[in-house]
Design a protein around this motif. Structure first.
Motif, mmCIF file in Angstrom:
data_model
loop_
_atom_site.group_PDB
_atom_site.id
_atom_site.type_symbol
_atom_site.label_atom_id
_atom_site.label_comp_id
_atom_site.label_asym_id
_atom_site.label_seq_id
_atom_site.Cartn_x
_atom_site.Cartn_y
_atom_site.Cartn_z
ATOM 1 N N THR A 16 0.889 -1.158 0.000
ATOM 2 C CA THR A 16 0.000 0.000 0.000
ATOM 3 C C THR A 16 0.922 1.200 0.000
ATOM 4 N N GLY A 51 -2.071 -2.714 -3.482
ATOM 5 C CA GLY A 51 -3.327 -2.921 -2.773
ATOM 6 C C GLY A 51 -4.195 -1.682 -2.713
ATOM 7 N N SER A 52 -3.584 -0.544 -2.411
ATOM 8 C CA SER A 52 -4.340 0.698 -2.283
ATOM 9 C C SER A 52 -3.370 1.880 -2.290
ATOM 10 N N GLN A 77 -6.729 0.407 -7.874
ATOM 11 C CA GLN A 77 -6.785 0.264 -6.422
ATOM 12 C C GLN A 77 -7.700 1.318 -5.801
ATOM 13 N N PRO A 78 -8.205 1.017 -4.599
ATOM 14 C CA PRO A 78 -8.926 2.062 -3.875
ATOM 15 C C PRO A 78 -7.970 3.199 -3.520
ATOM 16 N N TRP A 91 -5.622 4.946 7.321
ATOM 17 C CA TRP A 91 -6.305 4.281 6.202
ATOM 18 C C TRP A 91 -5.334 3.380 5.458
ATOM 19 N N ALA A 92 -4.121 3.875 5.174
ATOM 20 C CA ALA A 92 -3.119 3.074 4.461
ATOM 21 C C ALA A 92 -2.768 1.822 5.261
ATOM 22 N N ASP A 94 -4.620 0.270 7.508
ATOM 23 C CA ASP A 94 -5.783 -0.623 7.490
ATOM 24 C C ASP A 94 -5.886 -1.363 6.155
ATOM 25 N N GLN A 95 -5.681 -0.650 5.061
ATOM 26 C CA GLN A 95 -5.746 -1.275 3.740
ATOM 27 C C GLN A 95 -4.657 -2.325 3.576
ATOM 28 N N ARG A 98 -5.587 -5.428 5.569
ATOM 29 C CA ARG A 98 -6.657 -6.163 4.873
ATOM 30 C C ARG A 98 -6.099 -6.976 3.718
ATOM 31 N N GLY A 99 -5.129 -6.412 3.014
ATOM 32 C CA GLY A 99 -4.529 -7.098 1.881
ATOM 33 C C GLY A 99 -3.684 -8.297 2.282
#
Length: 101
Positions: A16, A51-52, A77-78, A91-92, A94-95, A98-99
């Motif tokens: 990310t 990932g994001s 990516q989101p 946020w980064a 968390d992303q 999750r990945g």
């Protein structure tokens, strides 16, 4: 930015990315075109590993510019654009987590 992202892709590991653009001036149209072309050329690796993307900007005005860049480049990516470092970092993180699941 392309050099930094290429180095991340060359590690062949999921990631990310958080771009801190608080001191960056808005890109020219030629820079946006270059970014779009570069992204297309590296699309396979970006989609496989990226990932994001979190983007940290300095003000609501630069947020508008960042949103324009995201629309033009249209990454798969989101993307999260924030003016507060804590929000972008959280946020980064968390992303990324999750990945990894």
């Amino acid at each position: 930015m392309a050099i930094v992202l290429r180095r991340a892709l060359d590690q062949d590991a999921p990631f990310t990315i958080l771009w801190d653009l608080r001191r960056l001036v808005p890109p020219s149209l030629s820079a946006l075109n270059y970014g779009t072309k570069w992204q297309e050329e590296n699309k396979h690796d970006i989609e496989r590993l990226g990932g994001s993307i979190a983007v940290l900007v300095s003000s609501p005005v630069t947020r508008v510019c960042a949103n324009l860049c995201v629309r033009v480049c249209n990454p798969p990516q989101p993307v999260f654009i924030a003016t507060e470092e804590e929000a972008a970092t959280a946020w980064a993180r968390d992303q990324f987590e999750r990945g990894r699941r």
